[in-house]
Design an enzyme around this catalytic site. Sequence first.
Site, PDB file in Angstrom:
ATOM      1  N   SER A  31      51.118  32.529  44.460  1.00 43.47           N
ATOM      2  CA  SER A  31      50.638  31.840  45.492  1.00 43.47           C
ATOM      3  C   SER A  31      50.011  30.525  45.064  1.00 43.47           C
ATOM      4  CB  SER A  31      49.627  32.234  46.090  1.00 43.47           C
ATOM      5  OG  SER A  31      49.519  33.643  46.882  1.00 43.47           O
ATOM      6  N   LYS A  81      41.015  29.759  47.354  1.00 45.18           N
ATOM      7  CA  LYS A  81      42.898  30.322  47.703  1.00 45.18           C
ATOM      8  C   LYS A  81      41.612  31.483  47.908  1.00 45.18           C
ATOM      9  CE  LYS A  81      46.509  30.207  47.707  1.00 45.18           C
ATOM     10  NZ  LYS A  81      46.797  31.120  49.330  1.00 45.18           N
ATOM     11  N   THR A 101      51.642  41.007  42.477  1.00 46.15           N
ATOM     12  CA  THR A 101      50.166  41.759  42.570  1.00 46.15           C
ATOM     13  C   THR A 101      50.889  42.167  41.152  1.00 46.15           C
ATOM     14  OG1 THR A 101      49.310  40.391  43.335  1.00 46.15           O
ATOM     15  CG2 THR A 101      48.130  42.003  43.018  1.00 46.15           C
ATOM     16  N   LYS A 127      37.941  33.623  50.659  1.00 46.33           N
ATOM     17  CA  LYS A 127      38.336  35.392  51.135  1.00 46.33           C
ATOM     18  C   LYS A 127      37.724  35.008  52.446  1.00 46.33           C
ATOM     19  CE  LYS A 127      40.344  38.770  49.480  1.00 46.33           C
ATOM     20  NZ  LYS A 127      41.730  38.887  48.419  1.00 46.33           N
ATOM     21  N   GLY A 184      47.728  36.361  51.985  1.00 47.11           N
ATOM     22  CA  GLY A 184      47.353  38.384  52.869  1.00 47.11           C
ATOM     23  C   GLY A 184      46.546  39.017  51.657  1.00 47.11           C
ATOM     24  N   ASP A 185      46.027  39.968  52.311  1.00 47.04           N
ATOM     25  CA  ASP A 185      44.973  41.291  51.585  1.00 47.04           C
ATOM     26  C   ASP A 185      45.821  42.171  52.083  1.00 47.04           C
ATOM     27  OD1 ASP A 185      43.325  41.399  49.506  1.00 47.04           O
ATOM     28  OD2 ASP A 185      42.355  42.570  51.256  1.00 47.04           O
TER      29      ASP A 185
END
Length: 454
Positions: A387, A101, A220, A137, A176-177
Amino acid sequence: MDNTFICETQNPKEYFDCFMQGLIDRNPGEPEFHQAVAEVSKSIVPFLYENQKYVKGQVLERLSEPDRLLSFRVCWEDDKGNIRTNRGYRVQFNNSIGPYKGGLRFHPTVNQSVLKFLGFEQIFKNSLTGLPIGAGKGGANFDPKGKSDSEIMRFCQSFMTELYRHIGEDVDVPAGDIGVGGREISYMFGMYKRITNRFTGTLTGKGIEYGGSLIREEATGYGLIYFADNVLNHHNEGLQGKRCLVSGAGNVAQFAVEKLIEKGAKVLTLSDSEGFLLVREGITQDVLEEIKKLKSQGKRLKDLSGIGLEFHPGKTPWGVSADYAFPSATQNEIELEDAKVLVESGVKGVFEGANMPSTNEAIEYFLKENILFGPAKAANAGGVAISALEMSQNNIGLSWPREKVDGELQVIMKRIHSTCVKYGEKDGKTCYITGANIGGFVKVADAMLSFGVY
Ligand code: NDP
Protein backbone atom coordinates in the site's frame (compact mmCIF):
# COMPACT_ATOMS: atom_id res chain seq x y z
CA MET A 1 -9.53 8.72 40.85
CA ASP A 2 -6.73 10.14 38.70
CA ASN A 3 -5.77 7.29 36.40
CA THR A 4 -3.09 9.24 34.52
CA PHE A 5 -0.55 8.70 37.31
CA ILE A 6 3.18 8.18 36.74
CA CYS A 7 4.42 4.66 37.56
CA GLU A 8 7.43 5.43 39.72
CA THR A 9 9.39 2.23 40.21
CA GLN A 10 12.77 0.83 39.25
CA ASN A 11 11.27 -2.64 38.75
CA PRO A 12 10.17 -3.40 35.14
CA LYS A 13 7.61 -5.98 36.25
CA GLU A 14 5.98 -3.49 38.66
CA TYR A 15 6.07 -0.86 35.93
CA PHE A 16 4.27 -3.20 33.52
CA ASP A 17 1.53 -3.98 36.08
CA CYS A 18 1.12 -0.32 36.99
CA PHE A 19 1.07 0.80 33.35
CA MET A 20 -1.48 -1.86 32.37
CA GLN A 21 -3.74 -1.02 35.32
CA GLY A 22 -3.75 2.63 34.28
CA LEU A 23 -4.50 1.69 30.69
CA ILE A 24 -7.40 -0.57 31.69
CA ASP A 25 -8.83 2.14 33.99
CA ARG A 26 -8.62 4.75 31.25
CA ASN A 27 -10.14 2.47 28.59
CA PRO A 28 -12.89 0.46 30.29
CA GLY A 29 -14.75 -2.22 28.33
CA GLU A 30 -12.08 -2.53 25.62
CA PRO A 31 -10.67 -6.06 26.07
CA GLU A 32 -9.12 -6.39 22.60
CA PHE A 33 -7.27 -3.11 23.07
CA HIS A 34 -6.00 -4.17 26.51
CA GLN A 35 -4.85 -7.49 25.02
CA ALA A 36 -2.90 -5.87 22.19
CA VAL A 37 -1.21 -3.33 24.44
CA ALA A 38 -0.32 -6.00 27.02
CA GLU A 39 1.27 -8.20 24.36
CA VAL A 40 3.48 -5.37 23.09
CA SER A 41 4.31 -3.86 26.50
CA LYS A 42 5.40 -7.14 27.99
CA SER A 43 8.34 -7.38 25.63
CA ILE A 44 9.02 -3.65 25.44
CA VAL A 45 9.16 -2.70 29.12
CA PRO A 46 12.55 -4.39 29.83
CA PHE A 47 13.95 -2.56 26.79
CA LEU A 48 12.57 0.74 28.13
CA TYR A 49 14.40 0.18 31.37
CA GLU A 50 17.64 -0.41 29.50
CA ASN A 51 17.00 2.86 27.63
CA GLN A 52 15.72 5.25 30.28
CA LYS A 53 15.02 8.11 27.84
CA TYR A 54 11.85 6.24 26.85
CA VAL A 55 10.68 5.90 30.45
CA LYS A 56 11.46 9.55 31.19
CA GLY A 57 9.69 10.58 27.97
CA GLN A 58 6.61 8.49 28.94
CA VAL A 59 6.68 7.11 25.41
CA LEU A 60 4.61 3.98 26.06
CA GLU A 61 1.90 6.02 27.80
CA ARG A 62 1.80 8.50 24.91
CA LEU A 63 1.94 5.78 22.26
CA SER A 64 -1.07 3.95 23.68
CA GLU A 65 -3.32 7.02 23.45
CA PRO A 66 -4.58 7.61 19.88
CA ASP A 67 -3.92 11.02 18.37
CA ARG A 68 -7.62 11.19 17.58
CA LEU A 69 -10.67 8.95 17.53
CA LEU A 70 -13.59 9.74 15.21
CA SER A 71 -16.99 8.14 15.31
CA PHE A 72 -19.88 9.07 13.06
CA ARG A 73 -23.36 8.09 11.89
CA VAL A 74 -23.73 6.35 8.52
CA CYS A 75 -27.27 6.30 7.15
CA TRP A 76 -28.25 4.51 3.98
CA GLU A 77 -31.33 3.05 2.34
CA ASP A 78 -31.69 -0.70 1.77
CA ASP A 79 -33.33 -2.28 -1.28
CA LYS A 80 -36.71 -2.38 0.47
CA GLY A 81 -36.59 1.36 1.11
CA ASN A 82 -35.84 1.05 4.84
CA ILE A 83 -33.50 3.63 6.31
CA ARG A 84 -30.62 1.91 8.09
CA THR A 85 -28.21 3.45 10.59
CA ASN A 86 -24.67 2.19 11.22
CA ARG A 87 -21.70 3.58 13.11
CA GLY A 88 -18.50 4.47 11.28
CA TYR A 89 -15.07 5.05 12.84
CA ARG A 90 -11.58 6.20 12.09
CA VAL A 91 -8.86 5.86 14.71
CA GLN A 92 -5.90 8.07 13.80
CA PHE A 93 -3.39 6.50 16.13
CA ASN A 94 0.04 7.91 15.41
CA ASN A 95 1.54 9.96 12.56
CA SER A 96 5.09 10.38 13.86
CA ILE A 97 6.77 8.73 10.87
CA GLY A 98 4.22 9.36 8.11
CA PRO A 99 0.54 9.91 7.32
CA TYR A 100 -1.94 7.69 9.17
CA LYS A 101 -2.24 4.41 7.27
CA GLY A 102 -4.35 1.32 7.87
CA GLY A 103 -7.40 -0.53 6.65
CA LEU A 104 -11.16 -0.14 6.95
CA ARG A 105 -13.10 -3.11 8.31
CA PHE A 106 -16.81 -3.68 7.65
CA HIS A 107 -18.04 -6.39 10.01
CA PRO A 108 -20.81 -6.60 12.64
CA THR A 109 -18.18 -7.11 15.40
CA VAL A 110 -16.49 -3.76 14.72
CA ASN A 111 -16.41 -1.48 17.76
CA GLN A 112 -14.04 1.02 19.35
CA SER A 113 -12.03 -1.64 21.17
CA VAL A 114 -11.41 -3.73 18.04
CA LEU A 115 -10.35 -0.70 16.01
CA LYS A 116 -8.07 0.60 18.76
CA PHE A 117 -6.34 -2.78 18.98
CA LEU A 118 -5.89 -2.84 15.23
CA GLY A 119 -4.68 0.78 15.12
CA PHE A 120 -2.21 0.19 17.94
CA GLU A 121 -0.76 -2.91 16.23
CA GLN A 122 -0.48 -0.91 13.03
CA ILE A 123 2.04 1.50 14.64
CA PHE A 124 4.63 -1.26 15.01
CA LYS A 125 3.78 -3.08 11.79
CA ASN A 126 4.04 0.03 9.64
CA SER A 127 7.29 1.07 11.28
CA LEU A 128 8.75 -2.42 10.71
CA THR A 129 8.24 -2.12 6.95
CA GLY A 130 10.93 0.60 6.98
CA LEU A 131 8.60 2.86 4.97
CA PRO A 132 7.33 6.32 6.01
CA ILE A 133 3.83 5.41 7.18
CA GLY A 134 2.00 6.25 10.40
CA ALA A 135 -0.83 4.20 11.85
CA GLY A 136 -4.62 4.28 11.69
CA LYS A 137 -7.58 1.96 11.36
CA GLY A 138 -11.28 2.36 10.76
CA GLY A 139 -14.48 0.80 9.58
CA ALA A 140 -18.09 0.27 10.53
CA ASN A 141 -20.37 -2.23 12.24
CA PHE A 142 -21.89 -2.90 8.82
CA ASP A 143 -22.32 -6.49 7.66
CA PRO A 144 -21.73 -6.76 3.90
CA LYS A 145 -22.85 -10.41 3.94
CA GLY A 146 -26.16 -10.88 2.14
CA LYS A 147 -26.28 -7.26 0.93
CA SER A 148 -26.89 -6.49 -2.72
CA ASP A 149 -24.31 -4.67 -4.80
CA SER A 150 -26.48 -1.53 -4.76
CA GLU A 151 -26.76 -1.65 -0.98
CA ILE A 152 -22.97 -1.97 -0.65
CA MET A 153 -22.56 0.99 -2.99
CA ARG A 154 -25.00 3.16 -1.05
CA PHE A 155 -23.35 2.27 2.24
CA CYS A 156 -19.82 2.99 0.96
CA GLN A 157 -20.88 6.31 -0.54
CA SER A 158 -22.63 7.40 2.64
CA PHE A 159 -19.61 6.33 4.74
CA MET A 160 -17.34 8.49 2.59
CA THR A 161 -19.55 11.58 2.83
CA GLU A 162 -18.25 11.92 6.39
CA LEU A 163 -14.85 10.22 6.23
CA TYR A 164 -13.60 12.40 3.36
CA ARG A 165 -13.09 15.46 5.57
CA HIS A 166 -10.65 13.58 7.82
CA ILE A 167 -8.39 11.94 5.19
CA GLY A 168 -6.04 12.96 2.38
CA GLU A 169 -2.88 11.79 0.62
CA ASP A 170 -0.63 13.54 3.20
CA VAL A 171 -3.02 13.12 6.13
CA ASP A 172 -4.55 9.67 6.32
CA VAL A 173 -4.64 6.98 3.63
CA PRO A 174 -7.14 4.17 4.37
CA ALA A 175 -7.12 0.75 2.67
CA GLY A 176 -9.15 -2.51 2.87
CA ASP A 177 -9.50 -5.10 5.61
CA ILE A 178 -12.18 -7.69 6.47
CA GLY A 179 -15.28 -6.98 4.37
CA VAL A 180 -13.56 -4.26 2.36
CA GLY A 181 -12.02 -5.36 -0.94
CA GLY A 182 -11.58 -3.82 -4.38
CA ARG A 183 -15.30 -3.24 -4.92
CA GLU A 184 -15.77 -1.29 -1.68
CA ILE A 185 -12.56 0.73 -2.15
CA SER A 186 -13.78 1.70 -5.65
CA TYR A 187 -17.14 2.95 -4.40
CA MET A 188 -15.44 4.94 -1.64
CA PHE A 189 -12.72 6.33 -3.90
CA GLY A 190 -15.34 7.37 -6.47
CA MET A 191 -17.26 9.32 -3.85
CA TYR A 192 -14.07 10.85 -2.40
CA LYS A 193 -13.06 12.04 -5.86
CA ARG A 194 -16.50 13.48 -6.52
CA ILE A 195 -16.75 15.40 -3.24
CA THR A 196 -13.23 16.81 -3.30
CA ASN A 197 -12.94 17.18 -7.06
CA ARG A 198 -9.35 15.91 -6.80
CA PHE A 199 -7.72 12.75 -8.10
CA THR A 200 -5.19 11.79 -5.45
CA GLY A 201 -3.93 8.53 -3.96
CA THR A 202 -5.97 8.99 -0.81
CA LEU A 203 -7.10 5.36 -0.66
CA THR A 204 -4.99 2.31 -1.49
CA GLY A 205 -6.14 -1.02 -2.87
CA LYS A 206 -7.56 0.87 -5.85
CA GLY A 207 -8.26 -0.76 -9.21
CA ILE A 208 -5.28 -0.97 -11.57
CA GLU A 209 -7.04 1.33 -14.08
CA TYR A 210 -7.18 4.23 -11.62
CA GLY A 211 -3.99 4.29 -9.58
CA GLY A 212 -3.86 0.87 -7.95
CA SER A 213 -0.65 -1.13 -7.65
CA LEU A 214 0.03 -4.52 -9.15
CA ILE A 215 0.54 -7.18 -6.43
CA ARG A 216 -1.44 -5.20 -3.82
CA GLU A 217 -4.22 -7.80 -3.83
CA GLU A 218 -1.71 -10.63 -3.33
CA ALA A 219 0.68 -8.75 -1.02
CA THR A 220 -0.46 -9.79 2.47
CA GLY A 221 -0.76 -13.49 1.62
CA TYR A 222 2.43 -13.61 -0.46
CA GLY A 223 4.29 -11.56 2.14
CA LEU A 224 3.21 -13.95 4.88
CA ILE A 225 4.79 -16.85 3.04
CA TYR A 226 7.94 -14.89 2.19
CA PHE A 227 8.29 -14.08 5.88
CA ALA A 228 7.69 -17.70 6.94
CA ASP A 229 10.27 -18.81 4.37
CA ASN A 230 12.83 -16.41 5.87
CA VAL A 231 12.14 -17.73 9.37
CA LEU A 232 12.38 -21.34 8.26
CA ASN A 233 15.58 -20.77 6.26
CA HIS A 234 17.08 -19.08 9.33
CA HIS A 235 16.38 -22.35 11.15
CA ASN A 236 17.64 -24.59 8.31
CA GLU A 237 14.14 -25.67 7.38
CA GLY A 238 11.82 -25.00 4.43
CA LEU A 239 8.30 -25.23 3.05
CA GLN A 240 8.88 -27.80 0.30
CA GLY A 241 6.66 -30.85 0.90
CA LYS A 242 5.40 -29.54 4.27
CA ARG A 243 1.75 -29.97 5.29
CA CYS A 244 0.13 -26.61 6.05
CA LEU A 245 -3.11 -25.49 7.69
CA VAL A 246 -4.59 -22.19 6.58
CA SER A 247 -7.69 -20.65 8.16
CA GLY A 248 -9.95 -18.06 6.54
CA ALA A 249 -10.87 -18.04 2.87
CA GLY A 250 -10.61 -14.34 2.11
CA ASN A 251 -7.94 -12.14 0.63
CA VAL A 252 -5.08 -13.11 2.95
CA ALA A 253 -5.85 -16.84 3.02
CA GLN A 254 -6.31 -17.21 -0.75
CA PHE A 255 -2.98 -15.66 -1.68
CA ALA A 256 -1.14 -17.38 1.15
CA VAL A 257 -2.36 -20.68 -0.28
CA GLU A 258 -1.33 -19.64 -3.79
CA LYS A 259 2.24 -18.89 -2.67
CA LEU A 260 2.43 -22.03 -0.53
CA ILE A 261 1.47 -24.15 -3.55
CA GLU A 262 4.15 -22.37 -5.58
CA LYS A 263 6.71 -23.16 -2.85
CA GLY A 264 5.84 -26.86 -3.06
CA ALA A 265 3.96 -27.07 0.24
CA LYS A 266 0.82 -29.17 0.68
CA VAL A 267 -2.09 -27.02 1.89
CA LEU A 268 -4.72 -29.11 3.63
CA THR A 269 -7.33 -26.61 4.81
CA LEU A 270 -9.17 -23.32 4.42
CA SER A 271 -12.06 -22.12 6.59
CA ASP A 272 -14.81 -19.57 7.07
CA SER A 273 -17.18 -18.76 9.90
CA GLU A 274 -19.28 -21.86 9.10
CA GLY A 275 -16.56 -24.52 9.27
CA PHE A 276 -13.46 -25.74 7.48
CA LEU A 277 -12.62 -27.37 4.18
CA LEU A 278 -10.25 -30.35 4.28
CA VAL A 279 -8.44 -31.50 1.16
CA ARG A 280 -6.32 -34.49 2.17
CA GLU A 281 -4.35 -34.59 -1.09
CA GLY A 282 -3.62 -30.86 -0.88
CA ILE A 283 -5.37 -27.89 -2.45
CA THR A 284 -4.40 -27.50 -6.11
CA GLN A 285 -4.28 -24.24 -8.06
CA ASP A 286 -7.46 -25.37 -9.88
CA VAL A 287 -9.34 -25.87 -6.62
CA LEU A 288 -8.05 -22.51 -5.40
CA GLU A 289 -9.33 -20.80 -8.55
CA GLU A 290 -12.76 -22.39 -7.92
CA ILE A 291 -12.70 -21.03 -4.37
CA LYS A 292 -11.75 -17.54 -5.55
CA LYS A 293 -14.63 -17.62 -8.03
CA LEU A 294 -17.06 -18.88 -5.41
CA LYS A 295 -16.04 -16.22 -2.90
CA SER A 296 -16.26 -13.43 -5.46
CA GLN A 297 -19.89 -14.49 -6.00
CA GLY A 298 -20.56 -14.16 -2.26
CA LYS A 299 -20.89 -17.96 -1.85
CA ARG A 300 -19.57 -20.12 1.02
CA LEU A 301 -16.91 -22.84 1.27
CA LYS A 302 -19.64 -25.39 1.99
CA ASP A 303 -21.02 -24.70 -1.53
CA LEU A 304 -17.86 -26.15 -3.05
CA SER A 305 -18.23 -29.71 -4.25
CA GLY A 306 -15.79 -32.14 -5.83
CA ILE A 307 -13.86 -35.32 -5.26
CA GLY A 308 -11.63 -35.17 -2.18
CA LEU A 309 -13.17 -31.98 -0.79
CA GLU A 310 -14.58 -32.47 2.72
CA PHE A 311 -16.45 -29.69 4.52
CA HIS A 312 -16.52 -29.95 8.33
CA PRO A 313 -19.30 -27.68 9.62
CA GLY A 314 -18.85 -25.76 12.88
CA LYS A 315 -15.21 -26.85 13.28
CA THR A 316 -11.79 -25.20 13.04
CA PRO A 317 -8.87 -26.76 11.14
CA TRP A 318 -6.48 -26.96 14.12
CA GLY A 319 -6.92 -30.69 14.81
CA VAL A 320 -5.62 -31.75 11.39
CA SER A 321 -2.15 -33.28 11.56
CA ALA A 322 0.33 -30.84 9.94
CA ASP A 323 3.75 -29.12 10.06
CA TYR A 324 2.87 -25.42 9.94
CA ALA A 325 -0.21 -23.27 10.58
CA PHE A 326 -1.17 -19.93 9.05
CA PRO A 327 -4.20 -18.47 10.90
CA SER A 328 -5.59 -15.93 8.41
CA ALA A 329 -9.22 -15.31 9.41
CA THR A 330 -9.66 -13.04 12.43
CA GLN A 331 -8.60 -12.06 15.96
CA ASN A 332 -8.50 -14.62 18.77
CA GLU A 333 -9.25 -17.60 16.53
CA ILE A 334 -6.54 -19.58 18.41
CA GLU A 335 -7.27 -19.81 22.10
CA LEU A 336 -5.17 -21.79 24.61
CA GLU A 337 -7.10 -25.02 23.92
CA ASP A 338 -6.60 -24.60 20.16
CA ALA A 339 -2.89 -24.01 20.73
CA LYS A 340 -2.68 -27.30 22.63
CA VAL A 341 -4.54 -29.09 19.83
CA LEU A 342 -2.16 -27.60 17.23
CA VAL A 343 0.91 -28.76 19.12
CA GLU A 344 -0.63 -32.24 19.52
CA SER A 345 -1.29 -32.21 15.75
CA GLY A 346 2.47 -31.93 15.22
CA VAL A 347 2.60 -28.27 14.19
CA LYS A 348 6.11 -26.81 14.62
CA GLY A 349 5.56 -23.29 13.33
CA VAL A 350 2.71 -20.75 13.48
CA PHE A 351 2.75 -17.69 11.24
CA GLU A 352 -0.01 -15.15 11.75
CA GLY A 353 -1.75 -13.92 8.59
CA ALA A 354 -4.66 -12.36 10.49
CA ASN A 355 -4.24 -9.61 13.06
CA MET A 356 -3.89 -10.99 16.62
CA PRO A 357 -5.32 -14.44 15.75
CA SER A 358 -3.68 -15.96 18.85
CA THR A 359 -4.64 -15.02 22.39
CA ASN A 360 -1.81 -14.11 24.76
CA GLU A 361 -2.30 -17.45 26.58
CA ALA A 362 -1.98 -19.34 23.28
CA ILE A 363 1.23 -17.44 22.47
CA GLU A 364 2.70 -18.25 25.90
CA TYR A 365 1.96 -21.92 25.24
CA PHE A 366 3.61 -21.87 21.79
CA LEU A 367 6.73 -20.29 23.24
CA LYS A 368 6.84 -22.81 26.10
CA GLU A 369 6.63 -25.62 23.54
CA ASN A 370 9.40 -24.06 21.39
CA ILE A 371 7.08 -23.54 18.44
CA LEU A 372 8.46 -21.13 15.84
CA PHE A 373 6.13 -18.17 16.09
CA GLY A 374 5.83 -15.36 13.53
CA PRO A 375 3.65 -12.58 15.01
CA ALA A 376 1.17 -10.73 12.82
CA LYS A 377 2.83 -7.35 12.93
CA ALA A 378 5.86 -8.82 11.17
CA ALA A 379 4.30 -11.69 9.23
CA ASN A 380 1.37 -9.85 7.62
CA ALA A 381 3.08 -6.49 7.02
CA GLY A 382 3.37 -7.16 3.27
CA GLY A 383 -0.08 -5.71 2.57
CA VAL A 384 0.53 -2.33 4.11
CA ALA A 385 4.04 -2.25 2.65
CA ILE A 386 2.68 -2.54 -0.88
CA SER A 387 0.00 0.00 0.00
CA ALA A 388 2.87 2.36 0.81
CA LEU A 389 4.39 1.55 -2.57
CA GLU A 390 1.00 2.33 -4.15
CA MET A 391 1.23 5.75 -2.46
CA SER A 392 4.74 6.23 -3.87
CA GLN A 393 3.58 5.33 -7.39
CA ASN A 394 0.64 7.75 -7.07
CA ASN A 395 2.97 10.51 -5.84
CA ILE A 396 5.30 10.21 -8.82
CA GLY A 397 2.52 9.39 -11.29
CA LEU A 398 3.97 6.05 -12.38
CA SER A 399 2.83 2.44 -12.38
CA TRP A 400 5.49 -0.16 -11.67
CA PRO A 401 5.52 -3.62 -13.31
CA ARG A 402 4.51 -6.73 -11.40
CA GLU A 403 8.07 -8.09 -11.11
CA LYS A 404 9.36 -4.86 -9.59
CA VAL A 405 6.63 -4.70 -6.92
CA ASP A 406 6.94 -8.40 -6.10
CA GLY A 407 10.73 -7.97 -5.88
CA GLU A 408 10.27 -5.04 -3.46
CA LEU A 409 7.86 -7.12 -1.37
CA GLN A 410 10.45 -9.89 -1.02
CA VAL A 411 13.14 -7.38 -0.02
CA ILE A 412 10.82 -5.79 2.56
CA MET A 413 9.85 -9.13 4.14
CA LYS A 414 13.52 -10.10 4.33
CA ARG A 415 14.32 -6.77 5.98
CA ILE A 416 11.52 -7.26 8.51
CA HIS A 417 12.97 -10.67 9.31
CA SER A 418 16.45 -9.18 9.81
CA THR A 419 15.02 -6.49 12.12
CA CYS A 420 13.28 -9.18 14.20
CA VAL A 421 16.55 -11.09 14.48
CA LYS A 422 18.49 -7.92 15.37
CA TYR A 423 16.20 -7.02 18.27
CA GLY A 424 14.93 -10.47 19.23
CA GLU A 425 18.04 -12.63 19.33
CA LYS A 426 19.19 -13.79 22.74
CA ASP A 427 21.50 -16.71 23.57
CA GLY A 428 21.46 -17.85 19.93
CA LYS A 429 17.64 -18.00 19.80
CA THR A 430 15.32 -15.51 18.11
CA CYS A 431 12.09 -14.43 19.75
CA TYR A 432 10.20 -12.91 16.85
CA ILE A 433 7.66 -11.29 19.19
CA THR A 434 10.31 -9.32 21.07
CA GLY A 435 12.13 -8.57 17.82
CA ALA A 436 9.03 -7.25 16.06
CA ASN A 437 7.83 -5.20 19.01
CA ILE A 438 11.14 -3.52 19.78
CA GLY A 439 12.09 -3.25 16.11
CA GLY A 440 8.82 -1.45 15.39
CA PHE A 441 8.96 0.68 18.52
CA VAL A 442 12.40 2.30 18.27
CA LYS A 443 11.85 4.38 15.13
CA VAL A 444 8.46 5.74 16.22
CA ALA A 445 9.62 6.37 19.80
CA ASP A 446 12.74 8.25 18.67
CA ALA A 447 10.64 10.38 16.31
CA MET A 448 8.22 11.20 19.13
CA LEU A 449 11.05 12.22 21.45
CA SER A 450 12.48 14.50 18.73
CA PHE A 451 9.18 16.35 18.47
CA GLY A 452 9.15 17.27 22.16
CA VAL A 453 6.10 17.13 24.38
CA TYR A 454 2.61 17.68 22.97
P1 NDP B 1 -11.64 -11.11 4.15
O1 NDP B 1 -12.87 -10.38 4.50
O2 NDP B 1 -11.19 -11.14 2.74
O3 NDP B 1 -11.72 -12.62 4.68
C1 NDP B 1 -11.91 -12.92 6.02
C2 NDP B 1 -12.05 -14.41 6.15
O4 NDP B 1 -12.03 -14.74 7.53
C3 NDP B 1 -13.35 -14.94 5.59
O5 NDP B 1 -13.16 -16.23 5.07
C4 NDP B 1 -14.25 -14.99 6.83
O6 NDP B 1 -15.29 -15.96 6.77
C5 NDP B 1 -13.26 -15.38 7.88
N1 NDP B 1 -13.73 -14.88 9.18
C6 NDP B 1 -13.96 -13.60 9.53
N2 NDP B 1 -14.43 -13.54 10.79
C7 NDP B 1 -14.47 -14.82 11.22
C8 NDP B 1 -14.84 -15.42 12.44
N3 NDP B 1 -15.26 -14.69 13.47
N4 NDP B 1 -14.74 -16.79 12.55
C9 NDP B 1 -14.29 -17.52 11.50
N5 NDP B 1 -13.93 -17.00 10.32
C10 NDP B 1 -14.02 -15.68 10.18
O7 NDP B 1 -10.49 -10.47 5.08
P2 NDP B 1 -8.93 -10.48 4.89
O8 NDP B 1 -8.49 -11.78 4.32
O9 NDP B 1 -8.55 -9.22 4.24
O10 NDP B 1 -8.44 -10.36 6.40
C11 NDP B 1 -8.22 -11.51 7.23
C12 NDP B 1 -7.35 -11.10 8.40
O11 NDP B 1 -6.09 -10.58 7.92
C13 NDP B 1 -7.91 -10.01 9.31
O12 NDP B 1 -7.47 -10.21 10.63
C14 NDP B 1 -7.24 -8.74 8.76
O13 NDP B 1 -7.20 -7.71 9.72
C15 NDP B 1 -5.86 -9.29 8.45
N6 NDP B 1 -5.09 -8.50 7.51
C16 NDP B 1 -5.56 -8.26 6.24
C17 NDP B 1 -4.79 -7.54 5.36
C18 NDP B 1 -5.19 -7.35 3.95
O14 NDP B 1 -4.38 -6.82 3.17
N7 NDP B 1 -6.38 -7.76 3.53
C19 NDP B 1 -3.52 -6.92 5.77
C20 NDP B 1 -3.07 -7.32 7.10
C21 NDP B 1 -3.87 -8.05 7.93
P3 NDP B 1 -16.81 -15.48 6.58
O15 NDP B 1 -16.89 -15.07 5.14
O16 NDP B 1 -17.61 -16.68 6.93
O17 NDP B 1 -17.02 -14.34 7.53
